[in-house]
Structures are given as C-alpha cells and as structure tokens.
Design an enzyme around this catalytic site. Structure first.
Site, PDB file in Angstrom:
ATOM      1  N   GLU A  68       0.858  -1.177   0.000  1.00 18.63           N
ATOM      2  CA  GLU A  68       0.000   0.000   0.000  1.00 18.63           C
ATOM      3  C   GLU A  68       0.899   1.232   0.000  1.00 18.63           C
ATOM      4  OE1 GLU A  68      -3.538   1.965   2.749  1.00 18.63           O
ATOM      5  OE2 GLU A  68      -2.891  -0.095   3.129  1.00 18.63           O
ATOM      6  N   ASP A  79      -5.718   9.997   8.883  1.00 21.37           N
ATOM      7  CA  ASP A  79      -4.378   9.690   9.368  1.00 21.37           C
ATOM      8  C   ASP A  79      -4.130  10.295  10.742  1.00 21.37           C
ATOM      9  OD1 ASP A  79      -3.887   8.388   7.025  1.00 21.37           O
ATOM     10  OD2 ASP A  79      -2.777  10.034   6.095  1.00 21.37           O
ATOM     11  N   TYR A 195     -11.279  -3.341   3.097  1.00 25.64           N
ATOM     12  CA  TYR A 195     -10.447  -2.785   4.159  1.00 25.64           C
ATOM     13  C   TYR A 195     -11.311  -2.642   5.410  1.00 25.64           C
ATOM     14  CZ  TYR A 195      -6.671   0.187   6.048  1.00 25.64           C
ATOM     15  OH  TYR A 195      -5.640   0.706   6.788  1.00 25.64           O
TER      16      TYR A 195
END
Length: 285
Positions: A68, A79, A195
């Site tokens: 990734e 993030d 995911y």
C-alpha cells in the site's frame, strides 16, 4: 465533490477487473502457504523521493504480499500524527501526485509481481470530476487497485466506472460503526479486498487492539465475498496473530513502519526487521 450519487449496491463494483484479480491472487497465494497476507504501507516521497523507493523495495523484500502506497496530502483526515507528519515531510520535500505516480512506476518496474494499491483522498483523484484521468494514470503507473479513504460507494459509482475502464480495483472501507447490512453492501462493491478499520479513530500504532476486534473481523469476514484486510493500529506480531485467528485475509501495517524508520525516516534496516517479525506472525495456527 461533484459526483452523481447512487444507492449502495446499484452498480457492479470493480471485483472483476484485472487489478482485482491480481490482488485476489496475492491473498490466495498467502492462504495456500497457510498465512494471511502482509500488507505494509509506505508514504510516497517520505523522507524524500529516493529514500521512499528504497523503503518500498525493502518492504517488499521483507515479506510483503501486497504494498500500500500512501499519497501525501495536505488534509489527510483518516491519518493520525505519525502519517500526518510523514505526509507533511514528503510534501515539504517536493512530493506531488505526479511524483508519487512516478514512484509507483519505479516500484512496479523493480518488483513487477507485487500488487501495488495506492491510498489517497477523493480530492486528489476526482478533483470535481469522475476521476477518469486519475484512474488512467494509476493504471499506467502499475497500480492494481486504489483506496480512496473518504469515498463511499454511495458516491463512488462514477469513479468505479473509470476504474473498470482501466482495469483497477476500488477498495472500500468499513469500520466498527458500520451497520451490518451496510457492511455487506459495501463488501459487495469492494474490488480485490475489503479494508476493515479495526477501531474508531485515526491511524496510529497501538499497544493493543480493541477487545472487540476479533468479533468485528469474524462478522465482516462472514459478510464479505472478497478477502478482508484489517488495518489501523496494527503494529505488533501479537496483533497480526489475533487478526489471523479471527479469520482475516490480511494485516495492514502503516504507522508502526513509519515510526520504525526513525526521526529522519532513513532507518530502512529497522523497518525490515519489524516486517520480518510481522511476516513470521502471519501463519494461521
């Protein structure tokens, strides 16, 4: 974001693209070895362009099944502090979307068997349109799929169509707060793999995963027609073993790898050692 919306499940997704098949083959190969897939995350351009290539190749050589590649962005809302810092350093060193795509080209040329899945945000790819140009460039660079962290299937139909045209898988995310019926619908649209975010919050290495992660993973796996990769907080061999026991198809490791690189981002040997330990933990027992 100027895209047409459509109910989840209305369009066909991207799981029949060439990129999705490459991703699925990597999961299958790991499973045939009695393992779950190891999916390290590297930040394009961190700490600089040349070193980020060294880091990516070292991650592959240390046992990655897929790679990734995070694309630096000024507002990476999913993030945590580690990846935000790395993204800012990369941008300060001159990282752009085009330079990140060149890095993917270099990785693909050096390790052509490795499925590469860039991760970014909708504004980087769509920019007010349908993302057709971004899909073309990603495919030309050698990407097998793409994760758009803030794109939901409700708004993803036009980008899926562009991705299908260029053979790319669009990987979607589910979280602990995603309702079961919606999880199943998102899984049906996800290309290559799904995911699964292990916790409520942003990325970042954790000393332990939530006590509920095993049940979450088992539930998501039961609902998903594609392999399930689990990320956010995964940083230790014990985490990987727990994810494997719960039936996940892969473990995604990001912030811990950036932390391992040290303050200046150059300790590639430390990253390799960490990945080798994580790879040893992928065996399903």
């Amino acid at each position: 974001m100027s895209v047409a919306t459509a109910p989840v499940g209305e369009r066909t997704g991207t799981n029949e693209t060439a990129g999705a098949h490459r991703i699925a083959s990597a999961f299958d190969a790991a499973a045939s070895d009695g393992r779950i897939a190891l999916i390290p995350y590297v930040v394009a351009g961190f700490p600089d362009a040349a070193t980020s290539l060294r880091i990516a190749l070292a991650a592959i050589d240390a046992g990655a099944d897929l790679l990734e590649v995070g694309l630096p962005y000024s507002d990476p809302l999913a993030d945590g502090a580690t990846l935000q810092r790395a993204s800012q350093v990369a941008l300060g060193a001159g990282a752009t979307l085009e330079r990140s795509l060149r890095l993917i080209e270099e990785i693909a040329a050096a390790r052509p068997a490795m499925p590469i899945v860039p991760m970014g945000y909708a504004n980087q790819f769509l920019g007010g349109g349908d993302g057709r140009e971004a899909a073309r460039r990603l495919a030309e660079a050698g990407a097998a799929g793409v994760i758009v962290a803030d794109l939901t299937p409700d708004e993803g139909g036009p980008f899926e169509a562009a991705a299908r045209e260029h053979g790319l898988a669009v990987v979607y995310l589910v979280a602990p707060t995603t309702a079961p019926a919606r999880r199943a619908a998102i899984a049906a649209r996800s290309g290559g793999f799904l995911y699964c975010v292990s916790l409520v919050g942003v990325t970042g290495a954790r000393s332990s995963l939530p006590s509920t992660v095993g049940r979450l993973v088992r539930d998501v796996v039961a609902e998903s027609p594609v392999p399930v990769g689990v990320g956010f907080g995964v940083s230790k061999p014990a985490h990987v073993r727990a994810i494997a026991r719960a039936g996940a198809g892969g473990a995604i490791v990001a912030s811990a790898l950036v932390d391992a690189l040290g303050a200046d981002g150059s300790d590639v040997a430390a990253l390799s050692r960490l990945l080798e330990g994580l790879r040893a933990a992928t065996t399903v027992r």
